[in-house]
Motif scaffolding. Structure first.
Motif, PDB file in Angstrom:
ATOM      1  N   SER A  75       0.827  -1.216   0.000  1.00 17.40           N
ATOM      2  CA  SER A  75       0.000   0.000   0.000  1.00 17.40           C
ATOM      3  C   SER A  75       0.850   1.251   0.000  1.00 17.40           C
ATOM      4  O   SER A  75       0.394   2.312  -0.442  1.00 17.40           O
ATOM      5  N   SER A  76       2.065   1.140   0.501  1.00 20.65           N
ATOM      6  CA  SER A  76       2.918   2.332   0.601  1.00 20.65           C
ATOM      7  C   SER A  76       4.364   1.998   0.311  1.00 20.65           C
ATOM      8  O   SER A  76       4.865   0.956   0.741  1.00 20.65           O
ATOM      9  N   ILE A  77       4.987   2.880  -0.419  1.00 22.90           N
ATOM     10  CA  ILE A  77       6.441   2.850  -0.567  1.00 22.90           C
ATOM     11  C   ILE A  77       6.896   4.289  -0.364  1.00 22.90           C
ATOM     12  O   ILE A  77       6.527   5.182  -1.132  1.00 22.90           O
ATOM     13  N   VAL A  78       7.634   4.515   0.687  1.00 21.88           N
ATOM     14  CA  VAL A  78       7.990   5.893   1.056  1.00 21.88           C
ATOM     15  C   VAL A  78       9.501   5.972   1.273  1.00 21.88           C
ATOM     16  O   VAL A  78      10.091   5.100   1.926  1.00 21.88           O
ATOM     17  N   ALA A 123      17.392  -4.719   6.498  1.00 21.09           N
ATOM     18  CA  ALA A 123      16.000  -4.330   6.683  1.00 21.09           C
ATOM     19  C   ALA A 123      15.596  -4.579   8.129  1.00 21.09           C
ATOM     20  O   ALA A 123      16.081  -5.505   8.774  1.00 21.09           O
ATOM     21  N   ALA A 124      14.748  -3.695   8.640  1.00 22.84           N
ATOM     22  CA  ALA A 124      14.140  -3.905   9.958  1.00 22.84           C
ATOM     23  C   ALA A 124      12.634  -3.963   9.753  1.00 22.84           C
ATOM     24  O   ALA A 124      12.108  -3.323   8.833  1.00 22.84           O
ATOM     25  N   THR A 125      11.971  -4.724  10.561  1.00 18.61           N
ATOM     26  CA  THR A 125      10.543  -4.874  10.367  1.00 18.61           C
ATOM     27  C   THR A 125       9.764  -4.393  11.581  1.00 18.61           C
ATOM     28  O   THR A 125      10.238  -4.479  12.722  1.00 18.61           O
ATOM     29  N   THR A 126       8.596  -3.869  11.280  1.00 16.90           N
ATOM     30  CA  THR A 126       7.582  -3.639  12.291  1.00 16.90           C
ATOM     31  C   THR A 126       6.330  -4.311  11.737  1.00 16.90           C
ATOM     32  O   THR A 126       6.308  -4.668  10.548  1.00 16.90           O
ATOM     33  N   PRO A 127       5.325  -4.524  12.535  1.00 15.43           N
ATOM     34  CA  PRO A 127       4.140  -5.218  11.997  1.00 15.43           C
ATOM     35  C   PRO A 127       3.601  -4.518  10.750  1.00 15.43           C
ATOM     36  O   PRO A 127       3.232  -3.343  10.777  1.00 15.43           O
ATOM     37  N   GLY A 128       3.635  -5.246   9.617  1.00 12.64           N
ATOM     38  CA  GLY A 128       3.102  -4.708   8.366  1.00 12.64           C
ATOM     39  C   GLY A 128       4.040  -3.820   7.596  1.00 12.64           C
ATOM     40  O   GLY A 128       3.676  -3.298   6.538  1.00 12.64           O
ATOM     41  N   HIS A 129       5.257  -3.614   8.119  1.00 16.96           N
ATOM     42  CA  HIS A 129       6.193  -2.725   7.427  1.00 16.96           C
ATOM     43  C   HIS A 129       7.582  -3.319   7.382  1.00 16.96           C
ATOM     44  O   HIS A 129       7.962  -4.103   8.254  1.00 16.96           O
ATOM     45  N   ARG A 161      19.404   7.613   4.825  1.00 17.91           N
ATOM     46  CA  ARG A 161      18.317   7.529   3.830  1.00 17.91           C
ATOM     47  C   ARG A 161      17.667   6.148   3.927  1.00 17.91           C
ATOM     48  O   ARG A 161      18.360   5.129   3.970  1.00 17.91           O
ATOM     49  N   TYR A 162      16.365   6.126   3.964  1.00 23.16           N
ATOM     50  CA  TYR A 162      15.626   4.886   4.197  1.00 23.16           C
ATOM     51  C   TYR A 162      14.473   4.748   3.213  1.00 23.16           C
ATOM     52  O   TYR A 162      13.988   5.744   2.650  1.00 23.16           O
ATOM     53  N   MET A 163      14.050   3.513   3.070  1.00 24.83           N
ATOM     54  CA  MET A 163      12.835   3.245   2.315  1.00 24.83           C
ATOM     55  C   MET A 163      11.925   2.419   3.206  1.00 24.83           C
ATOM     56  O   MET A 163      12.385   1.481   3.873  1.00 24.83           O
ATOM     57  N   ALA A 164      10.677   2.781   3.216  1.00 22.77           N
ATOM     58  CA  ALA A 164       9.693   2.048   4.010  1.00 22.77           C
ATOM     59  C   ALA A 164       8.651   1.467   3.072  1.00 22.77           C
ATOM     60  O   ALA A 164       8.164   2.157   2.158  1.00 22.77           O
ATOM     61  N   ILE A 165       8.354   0.201   3.265  1.00 17.53           N
ATOM     62  CA  ILE A 165       7.372  -0.485   2.432  1.00 17.53           C
ATOM     63  C   ILE A 165       6.375  -1.136   3.378  1.00 17.53           C
ATOM     64  O   ILE A 165       6.781  -1.824   4.328  1.00 17.53           O
ATOM     65  N   GLY A 166       5.105  -0.912   3.121  1.00 20.02           N
ATOM     66  CA  GLY A 166       4.159  -1.489   4.060  1.00 20.02           C
ATOM     67  C   GLY A 166       2.734  -1.481   3.577  1.00 20.02           C
ATOM     68  O   GLY A 166       2.415  -1.001   2.485  1.00 20.02           O
TER      69      GLY A 166
END
Lengths: 193, 998
Positions: free
Chosen positions: A33-36, A62-68, A77-82
């Motif tokens: 749903s998101s790529i930021v 990569a590090a994870t959180t629930p759904g991300h 600089r980071y990329m978040a996918i979730g």
């Protein structure tokens, strides 16, 4: 409203090209749903705890959180996918312009999940960094070049990779992967959110 | 030549698996494991090929990749591969091989008449014949010469095979799986390092597979197979047979080709024929072995003159006797051991000829026991025969090589010579280390490493099985240690006691008593003779590099693996210098011939490069668009309606924009998100005009200059907030602009807090243009006031479009009232179709690049063909956009003398009376087609203008402003066009811009 994902017309579940009856590679469109992308002026600034409460992603990890999943793609600089469609807004709220910037790239990236025992060998045909399990273990992530395309590669497990490419190059990524997978046989699974 | 299959033996063949194949249409049989050469030899075929220039019959010389003569074409039709070394081509069932460079047949080649003219075709033939006043003759004779000389011909059909490329990483790469390489791999494997063992053979083992000594009390071949199996069982080891490492590049990057299906009769369609590997190794062990060198004697190119080791290898590995009356000739102990070992396999060895007067007594004894005649203190001075060897002439020689007695003739069907073994230093040399000549041993050794490699075994002069195994183990341990792994000292295998060799005679060639009549070939592949080397020396080509170019010695597919050293030796003798002083030529990749297909891999045809598609691409294809490439993008050129020509189609589309409304896919424009507290200042510096004063919600057209003052790019930037802009670039320059901006921020202005991100693919962008565009826009926006007051010219609004968050900017490239509508990419087709649906009653039409170009030409707007890397802002009438109040990139150089003045070519308009103006045509004054005249400028863009109802163009013209009203001619002699044009102002349509300000 009709939303058309970049690989919707190509990664059609059930399609494929097996070797005999075997398809060692399974492909599926990634539809998060998101790529930021977000960055901090000071590369040492941690991601706010409200976003990543646990361990920060290490370089090329990569590090994870629930759904991300959060990727460290360059210093600061980071990329978040979730699956959270409001992720960009939450990041913007958490990162004022005095600390850094946030860019919503959700529609600017196409994603492809590559699964199977020969997945690493397949991608190694195009990626010029070492995909050995010790060199690029599960939950590694990096930006690289694949057939003249800039890609973001995440190894989720020994035989599971996500590859993200600019949306306009989705067709070329598909062409490359399905061609490179001919020797292993490939099939298409349902999209992965 | 009388080759025959021995009743038993052959470590590499499987006698239970017979195979059939053809050579020149005739059917033969061989065994699994054979090469084409061993199978032909077993079948008694002696002549395999015809030579390059003189069409002399040639046979098999070697048993490996160094083969100069036995080149054949393998396969048929589109799969025909020329110049394949029969000595390395693996036999498979139904293989088809064909001889080359002969007419009408291999046995009766009329072109062998060339052999009567060697003085004419000697070294420097082309330079002497086709230079100076007679150079034109080349064009007359080229066709015939090319037909008369050469090698195999490649198929002109497309290659139907698949080739692939891949990357390979390892801690230790070992090149060569002979005794040293295998031992190195075993030592490195135990350390846990990631080891790759690459070997060009069908089966790893190298000369171990033809070794007679026992290792750990078992046959060498069996020990080898057991070790390879043990290596393959290590999870950290990858054994790669059929893999030729052919290139060594900087930073320990090596190139290899793996032959995946060449050896298969049935080639699975899903597998590549060959795979190119790019190998990045932390450490490298080069265990590339050595090549036996021939002794050059008169008549040495007759089929049946072979390398001594090859005769033995064919017997040991393939169970093939090269002949039944083999005469071995050489001045070192190895020749004796080879001869005796060959005789032990059942091959008839007639004699050993050794110039040393007193060879080792134990060898003499063994040879006598084997029934071999001994001719010590003698040399072979001539090989006799017509189409193959029938005998050799020997003479007694002194210790210094002078003939001391009468010629004696010996019956022979094979003359097997050996001048010793030369280390294979090709990869070492490619890695930057020039070979060093060891005068005492008469061999070239690797120079000092400049990359992270070490040698093992024969390739650095460590000969002998026991020594090679020990040396390999040490090299393997060293490589693993340097790569960061702990190694151990495992016991080496037990080897039968080896005898210490006695001093060799360095014997590379023997003078013939026939003197000038002698035919001594130095480089058999290119028909370079000893007299050619002498001629090169006489004519001043004495450097080894000149020798190579003048005579072609060492060129072609074998790269002189069996000829370079002899040639250098001869030249050194003629110069009166040592070989070390003469030096070697430079070794370059590839080490062995490599198929271009393997290097290209899948990067051909459809896959040659990625293609970018806009979010609306599928719609364009489904609705009659003709797509054309624009950089990496595919863009719609026109949307044809049935029966329309291209011109009719784009005129219709352009008219729709002028009269009602049209939509164009402009998603390809570069879009860069510029954010940060210093974003306004950053844009001030990179644009020639001011952006810090731009109000939020407004867009401004900007120019970027290169450092040298030339125009770089143009586009609009939209201020979305106090600290955020959306910069747009031309399609072509999206990447260069992004790279330039990132470079500036990283290196020139690291203090600026500005962050960049390409968002080109985030948005589907649609230009909505025409007098009815506002009315249409109002139908698709949810919460944006699109009235002239709500969205004025150059206004930008964020809101919702077809229910999705998006942006609208009031911008015009066409000169009409127009907007750019941005929606999230995945909603591009939805927005596009909604616009067409809602605009149907307004007469909407999609328009493509041709109409888009027509509209901008009518307006005199510049694009990529005017921003051509040579023009300035002033040239294009944009000097007013160069701010005098601030600094910017390029400002310091923009007024330098070369960029100002009346002679600059500036933008003008052109009209023609009823004729199209050819794009790219040169502007001249002469009305005469074909007139030779200095060009005053050129046409940059052309169109038929529906608004003006005539042909128009933009052009760059010297002193153009002063030329308005003048008549010139657009000269296009290539396309035979010469069109009268009138120069005018470039703003053809609505010059005051009133139509877009409604």
């Amino acid at each position: 409203m009709s939303e058309l994902y970049p690989l919707a017309n190509r990664a059609v579940p059930g399609a494929g090209r097996p070797v005999g009856t075997d398809s060692a590679i399974t492909l599926a469109e990634r539809r998060p749903s998101s790529i930021v992308e977000f960055a901090f002026w000071d590369a040492g600034t941690p991601i706010p705890k409200s976003i990543v409460p646990g361990s920060q992603p290490e370089p090329n990890r990569a590090a994870t959180t629930p759904g991300h999943v959060f990727l460290s793609v360059a210093p600061g600089r980071y990329m978040a996918i979730g699956q959270d469609s409001s992720l960009a807004e939450r990041l913007e709220a958490a990162i004022p312009i005095t600390d850094g910037t946030v860019v919503d790239l959700t529609h600017g990236r196409a994603g492809l999940r590559v699964t199977g025992v020969p997945a690493a060998a397949l991608l190694q045909k195009g990626l010029s960094f070492d995909l050995d399990i010790d060199a690029f273990p599960p939950m590694s992530a990096t930006n690289g070049g694949l057939h003249h395309m800039s890609v973001t590669v995440i190894r989720l497990d020994a035989d599971v990779f996500d590859v993200f490419v600019m949306t306009s190059l989705a067709g070329s990524l598909w062409d490359w992967v399905t061609d490179a997978a001919v020797e292993y046989g490939w099939q298409v699974a349902a999209p992965v959110t | 030549m009388s080759g025959v299959r021995l009743p038993s033996g052959g470590t590499l063949i499987n006698r239970d698996r017979p195979l059939t194949f053809t050579f020149d249409g005739r059917s033969y049989t061989g065994f699994e494991g054979d090469t084409v050469a061993s199978a032909l030899m077993a079948a008694g075929v002696g002549t395999i090929a015809r030579s390059f220039k003189y069409h002399r019959p040639r046979g098999i010389v070697s048993s490996g990749p160094e083969e100069p003569n036995a080149l054949v074409t393998v396969g048929e039709g589109a799969r025909a591969e020329p110049n394949v070394r029969a000595t390395t081509a693996e036999l498979h069932d139904r293989l088809t091989a064909t001889s080359q460079n002969r007419w009408p047949s291999l046995s009766f080649d009329l072109m062998s008449v060339n052999g009567l003219l060697p003085p004419v075709f000697g070294a420097g033939f082309y330079y002497k014949t086709f230079m100076g006043p007679t150079r034109g003759a080349w064009h007359v004779y080229e066709h015939f010469i090319r037909r008369a000389a050469g090698m195999g011909a490649a198929s002109r059909k497309p290659d139907p095979d698949r080739y692939e490329k891949s990357h390979l990483f390892c801690d230790v790469l070992i090149v060569g799986a002979g005794a040293a390489g295998l031992s190195a791999a075993l030592a490195a494997a135990r350390s846990g390092a990631r080891v790759v063992l690459a070997d060009e053979g069908a089966e790893p083992g190298g000369w171990l597979l033809a070794e007679t000594a026992r290792i750990n009390d078992i046959a060498a071949a069996d020990w080898t197979r057991a070790m390879v199996a043990a290596l393959a069982a290590y999870p950290n080891v990858r054994v790669m047979p059929r893999t030729s490492v052919y290139g060594y590049y900087d930073q320990n990057q090596l190139a290899a080709v793996e032959r995946v299906t060449d050896h298969l009769a049935e080639k699975p369609a899903h597998l590549p024929r060959q795979r190119q590997w790019t190998i990045r190794a932390t450490e490298v062990v080069l265990a590339t072995g050595a090549f036996e060198q021939p002794v050059l004697v008169d008549g040495n190119d007759l089929p049946g003159v072979m390398l001594a080791g090859a005769v033995a290898r064919f017997a040991q590995a393939y169970g093939v006797a090269a002949g039944q009356k083999v005469v071995f000739f050489g001045g070192h102990d190895g020749v004796w051991e080879t001869a005796v070992a060959t005789a032990d396999t059942g091959v008839g060895v007639a004699a050993i000829v050794d110039p040393r007067a007193e060879p080792a007594t134990d060898l003499v004894s063994r040879a006598r026991t084997a029934g071999i005649a001994i001719h010590a203190g003698s040399a072979v001075v001539r090989v006799t025969g017509s189409k193959s060897v029938s005998g050799v002439a020997i003479v007694p020689v002194s210790a210094s090589g002078e003939i001391t007695g009468a010629v004696e003739a010996l019956n022979a069907d094979i003359c097997a010579t050996s001048a010793g073994w030369m280390p294979a230093v090709h990869l070492h040399s490619q890695a930057g280390s020039r070979p060093v000549y060891d005068e005492g041993r008469g061999i070239f050794l690797p120079g000092e490493p400049r990359e992270r490699w070490r040698s093992a075994g024969a390739c650095h002069g460590v000969f002998g099985l026991k020594a090679a195994l020990a040396d390999g183990a040490a090299a393997g341990r060293d490589a693993a240690t340097e790569a960061g792994f702990k190694t151990d000292d495992a016991a080496l295998p037990e080897i039968e006691a080896e005898r210490e060799p006695s001093a060799p005679v360095i014997l590379r060639s023997v003078e013939s008593p026939r003197s000038a009549k002698a035919k001594i070939f130095v480089d058999q592949q290119h028909d370079v003779t000893a007299s050619d080397v002498t001629l090169a020396h006489r004519e001043g080509y004495r450097s080894v590099e000149h020798l190579k170019r003048y005579t072609t010695l060492g060129m072609a597919t074998d790269q002189g693996k069996t000829s370079n050293v002899a040639g250098l030796s001869m030249m050194a003798g003629l110069r009166g210098e040592a070989i070390g002083a003469v030096g070697t030529t430079t070794f370059r990749p590839p080490y062995t011939p490599t198929a271009l297909g393997a290097i290209a891999g899948r990067d051909a045809g459809h896959h040659i490069r990625p293609v970018r598609h806009t979010p609306m691409h599928a719609w364009h294809l489904a609705n009659g668009a003709e797509m054309i490439p624009a950089g990496a993008w595919m863009r719609p050129r026109v949307y044809f309606k049935p029966g329309e020509t291209l011109e009719q189609a784009y005129i219709r589309e352009a008219r729709a924009v002028r009269e009602s409304v049209g939509i164009a896919d402009v998603s390809t424009l570069g879009k860069i998100d510029v954010q940060g507290p210093d974003a306004p200042e950053f844009l001030n510096r990179v644009y020639s005009n001011m952006f810090s004063t731009l109000a939020v919600g407004k867009a401004r057209y900007g120019l970027m200059l290169r450092d040298d003052g030339i125009l770089f790019d143009d586009g609009t930037s939209w201020r979305l907030s106090e600290t955020r802009y959306l910069m747009t670039t031309t399609t072509a320059n999206a990447s260069p602009v992004m790279q330039k901006l990132e470079f500036l921020l990283a290196t020139v202005w690291p203090d600026l807090k500005v962050s960049l991100a390409s968002v080109s693919d985030v948005w589907a962008s649609i230009a909505v243009s025409g007098p009815k565009s506002r009315e249409l826009l109002a139908r698709i926006v949810d919460d944006i006031d699109v009235t002239d007051e709500g969205l004025p010219h150059l206004g930008v609004r964020q809101g919702h479009i077809i229910g999705q968050p998006g942006m609208v900017a009031r911008l015009s490239f066409s000169g009409e009232l127009a907007y750019e509508v941005y929606v999230p990419a995945r909603f591009g087709i939805e927005a596009w179709e909604t616009l067409l649906d809602k605009g149907r009653d307004l007469g909407i039409s999609p328009y493509g690049l041709e109409a888009l170009g027509t509209l901008r030409i009518e307006k005199g707007h510049v694009a990529g063909s005017e921003l051509d890397g040579r023009t300035t802002a002033a040239d294009l009438g944009l000097a007013g956009m160069l701010s005098k109040k601030k600094d910017f990139i390029g400002k310091a150089m923009v007024n330098r003398p070369g960029l100002i003045g009346e002679n600059r070519q500036v933008l003008v308009g052109l009209t023609a009376n009823g004729k199209g103006i050819p794009n790219g045509a040169q502007l001249i004054r002469s009305a005469t087609p074909g007139a030779v005249e200095r060009s005053l400028g050129h046409v940059t863009a052309n169109a038929y203008s529906p608004a003006l109802e005539g042909y128009i163009a933009l052009a760059l013209l010297e002193n153009g402003k002063a030329m308005h009203g003048e008549t010139l001619y657009a000269a296009d002699p290539v396309r035979n066009r010469h069109v009268e044009v009138t120069v005018r102002d470039p703003h053809f349509y609505d010059p005051d811009g009133s139509r877009m300000h409604v």
